[in-house]
Design a protein around this motif. Structure first.
Motif, short mmCIF file in Angstrom:
data_model
loop_
_atom_site.label_atom_id
_atom_site.label_comp_id
_atom_site.label_asym_id
_atom_site.label_seq_id
_atom_site.Cartn_x
_atom_site.Cartn_y
_atom_site.Cartn_z
N ASP A 67 0.69 -1.32 -0.13
CA ASP A 67 -0.04 -0.09 0.13
C ASP A 67 0.69 1.14 -0.04
N ASN A 68 1.88 1.16 0.05
CA ASN A 68 2.96 2.17 0.38
C ASN A 68 3.56 2.86 -0.78
N LEU A 69 2.65 3.64 -1.36
CA LEU A 69 3.10 4.17 -2.75
C LEU A 69 4.02 5.39 -2.50
N ALA A 70 4.27 5.73 -1.16
CA ALA A 70 5.55 6.82 -0.88
C ALA A 70 6.88 6.09 -0.78
N ALA A 71 7.04 4.86 -0.81
CA ALA A 71 8.25 4.05 -0.49
C ALA A 71 9.31 4.42 -1.60
N GLY A 72 10.31 4.58 -1.23
CA GLY A 72 11.53 4.83 -2.02
C GLY A 72 11.53 4.21 -3.33
N ILE A 73 11.36 2.93 -3.43
CA ILE A 73 11.33 2.05 -4.81
C ILE A 73 10.12 2.48 -5.70
N ALA A 74 8.97 3.43 -5.08
CA ALA A 74 8.17 3.84 -5.94
C ALA A 74 8.41 5.04 -6.77
N SER A 75 9.91 5.39 -6.79
CA SER A 75 10.47 6.67 -7.39
C SER A 75 11.64 6.14 -8.25
N GLY A 76 11.81 6.67 -9.48
CA GLY A 76 13.02 6.26 -10.42
C GLY A 76 14.14 7.09 -9.73
N SER A 77 14.10 8.05 -8.93
CA SER A 77 15.28 8.58 -8.23
C SER A 77 15.89 7.53 -7.52
N TYR A 78 15.45 6.90 -6.82
CA TYR A 78 16.04 5.95 -5.94
C TYR A 78 16.58 4.73 -6.80
N ARG A 79 17.91 4.43 -6.24
CA ARG A 79 18.70 3.75 -7.07
C ARG A 79 18.31 2.23 -6.92
N ALA A 80 17.50 1.45 -7.52
CA ALA A 80 17.43 0.08 -7.52
C ALA A 80 18.25 -0.51 -9.01
N ASP A 81 18.53 -1.89 -8.87
CA ASP A 81 19.38 -2.38 -9.90
C ASP A 81 18.38 -3.06 -10.95
N ALA A 82 17.41 -3.89 -10.50
CA ALA A 82 16.52 -4.70 -11.16
C ALA A 82 15.39 -5.23 -10.51
N MET A 83 14.46 -5.60 -10.91
CA MET A 83 13.10 -6.19 -10.32
C MET A 83 12.73 -7.56 -11.16
N ALA A 84 12.34 -8.39 -10.13
CA ALA A 84 11.49 -9.64 -10.49
C ALA A 84 10.31 -9.62 -9.94
N VAL A 85 9.35 -10.16 -10.45
CA VAL A 85 7.71 -10.51 -10.09
C VAL A 85 7.95 -12.03 -9.98
N VAL A 86 7.67 -12.72 -8.90
CA VAL A 86 8.02 -14.16 -8.88
C VAL A 86 6.82 -14.75 -7.76
N PRO A 87 5.85 -15.42 -8.03
CA PRO A 87 5.52 -15.45 -9.54
C PRO A 87 4.65 -14.21 -9.78
N CYS A 88 4.22 -14.08 -11.06
CA CYS A 88 3.35 -12.81 -11.66
C CYS A 88 2.15 -13.35 -11.96
N SER A 89 1.01 -12.96 -11.36
CA SER A 89 -0.33 -13.30 -11.63
C SER A 89 -0.52 -12.61 -12.98
N ILE A 90 -1.61 -12.94 -13.46
CA ILE A 90 -2.23 -12.32 -14.60
C ILE A 90 -2.68 -10.85 -14.34
N LYS A 91 -3.34 -10.76 -13.39
CA LYS A 91 -3.82 -9.57 -12.80
C LYS A 91 -2.60 -8.44 -12.76
N THR A 92 -1.66 -8.75 -12.06
CA THR A 92 -0.43 -8.12 -11.78
C THR A 92 0.34 -7.78 -13.14
N LEU A 93 0.48 -8.74 -14.16
CA LEU A 93 0.81 -8.60 -15.39
C LEU A 93 0.19 -7.48 -16.11
N SER A 94 -1.27 -7.52 -16.02
CA SER A 94 -2.17 -6.51 -16.47
C SER A 94 -1.67 -5.37 -15.90
N GLY A 95 -1.67 -5.16 -14.73
CA GLY A 95 -1.28 -3.85 -14.15
C GLY A 95 -0.14 -3.19 -14.57
N ILE A 96 0.99 -4.02 -14.98
CA ILE A 96 2.34 -3.66 -15.40
C ILE A 96 2.18 -3.28 -17.02
#
Ligand code: FMN
Length: 197
Positions: free
Chosen positions: A67-96
């Motif tokens: 629920d925390n859309l103010a988390a650091g990882i919600a912003s492109g200015s936060y330095r993350a290297d990569a992300m994985a959705v494991v497993p990824c539901s069709i609902k989440t795929l649709s959102g993405i």
């Protein structure tokens, strides 16, 4: 500096893939893992595994509320290297695929794509209708890697853990993380320990 990897676990079957990925990442001192668990994933952790959600959260270096859309990882200015959705539901795929970022998991994935960082989606559903296929095509067009958890039987897996770890190994390859979770063609097989840890 440690490699910052965001792991999203959504409510498709196969939450064990996300759990095994977290367990292996926790053993690597070069990785800082960030975890988001959707409500659907929390349900499936209870349905499909003997883990408590708290056990899974304890495997990550940083845990974020979905629920925390103010988390650091919600912003492109936060330095993350990569992300994985494991497993990824069709609902989440649709959102993405539609940038419908009404939770942190989808927002972090959308940020990962817009910042041109690796995004790996372990999409799990079967059979697939054309809408599912089109969503995967769209996500791939935007830069995501579609990595369904498909076993490679030439590995001659001896246990469910070996089957799971083989797909986690494919995931780590996509994330450019060194591992010995699977036998490479022409290489030596590395067995997980009998405890599955
Ligand atoms: C036991 C169980 C297994 C499920 N397996 C899948 C699946 O394999 N793929 C899928 O797309 N949805 C599956 N679902 C449905 C999702 O959990 C549901 O669509 C949920 O709203 C996804 O939300 P999330 O993506 O935010 O986690 C399953 C649900 C349950 C309860």
């Amino acid at each position: 500096m440690k490699k910052r990897i965001i792991i999203g676990i959504s409510g498709a079957s196969g939450v064990i893939y996300g759990i095994r990925a977290l367990q292996h990442l926790a053993e690597m001192d070069t990785i800082e893992s960030h975890l988001i668990i959707s409500d659907g994933a929390a349900l499936n952790i209870a349905v499909e595994t003997d883990f408590k959600v708290a056990d899974v959260k304890a495997m990550a270096d940083v845990v974020h509320s979905n629920d925390n859309l103010a988390a650091g990882i919600a912003s492109g200015s936060y330095r993350a290297d990569a992300m994985a959705v494991v497993p990824c539901s069709i609902k989440t795929l649709s959102g993405i695929a539609n940038s419908y970022a009404d939770n942190l998991l989808v927002r972090a994935a959308d940020v990962t794509l817009k910042e041109r960082r690796p995004l790996i989606l372990m999409v799990r559903e079967t059979p697939l209708h054309k809408g599912h296929l089109e969503l995967m095509t769209r996500a791939a067009d935007y830069g995501a890697v579609i990595l369904p958890p498909v076993p490679a039987f030439y590995q001659q897996p001896a246990s469910v853990t070996e089957i799971v770890d083989q797909s986690v190994g494919k995931l780590f390859d996509c994330l450019d993380i060194e591992h010995d979770l699977m036998r490479r063609w022409g290489g030596k097989k590395t067995k997980p320990t009998s405890s599955g840890q």
